[in-house]
Design a protein around this motif. Structure first.
Motif, short mmCIF file in Angstrom:
data_model
loop_
_atom_site.label_atom_id
_atom_site.label_comp_id
_atom_site.label_asym_id
_atom_site.label_seq_id
_atom_site.Cartn_x
_atom_site.Cartn_y
_atom_site.Cartn_z
N UNK A 18 -0.76 -1.22 11.59
CA UNK A 18 -1.84 -0.22 11.70
C UNK A 18 -1.27 1.17 11.44
N UNK A 19 -1.63 1.74 10.29
CA UNK A 19 -1.14 3.08 9.95
C UNK A 19 -2.09 3.77 8.98
N UNK A 20 -1.99 5.11 8.93
CA UNK A 20 -2.75 5.88 7.95
C UNK A 20 -2.18 5.55 6.58
N UNK A 21 -3.02 5.01 5.69
CA UNK A 21 -2.48 4.51 4.42
C UNK A 21 -3.03 5.22 3.19
N UNK A 63 2.35 4.57 1.43
CA UNK A 63 2.88 3.22 1.32
C UNK A 63 3.61 2.70 2.54
N UNK A 64 3.73 3.52 3.59
CA UNK A 64 4.43 3.06 4.79
C UNK A 64 3.93 3.83 6.01
N UNK A 65 4.14 3.28 7.21
CA UNK A 65 3.73 3.97 8.43
C UNK A 65 4.60 5.19 8.71
N UNK A 66 4.06 6.10 9.49
CA UNK A 66 4.76 7.32 9.89
C UNK A 66 4.79 7.39 11.42
#
Length: 117
Positions: free
Chosen positions: A48-51, A69-72
């Motif tokens: 679960x991340x802003x994508x 492209x990846x979670x922060x």
């Protein structure tokens, strides 16, 4: 008489928070535009991340998409840029909306003025 407690299960999508656009700026670079967008979101990892975020015109048409492209997880809020966005002549403002990998597009749209840029 026995009483059974049935736990209420709340789907993760109901408990999730939408990505929040903290700041967005636009800069004209020749015939195209550069957008810098700062987003916060309680990323939990790959699940679960802003994508992504996109630039929309007043009618909701997409003018540019920035895929994340990846979670922060450890970098909140974070800023990412999108260059080469073509904006139709006469457009005075656009809107930015963000997306997360679980809930999709946020209902929040932030207006960005293109005048004076």
């Amino acid at each position: 008489m026995f009483r059974y407690l049935i736990p209420f299960l709340i789907p993760a999508t109901l408990a999730a928070e939408a990505p929040v656009i903290e700041n967005a700026t636009a800069e004209r670079t020749g015939d195209t535009w550069r957008f810098d967008v700062t987003i916060s979101h309680p990323d939990t990892g790959w699940d679960h991340y802003a994508d992504g975020w996109e630039v929309l015109d007043a009618n909701g048409n997409s003018l540019g998409l920035r895929t994340l492209f990846h979670p922060h997880v450890e970098e909140q809020p974070f800023t990412r840029s999108l260059t080469g966005v073509e904006i139709p002549d006469g457009t005075t403002s656009v809107f930015i909306r963000a997306r997360c990998s679980v809930d999709g597009w946020s209902d929040e749209r932030v207006e960005v003025s293109l005048t004076g840029s």
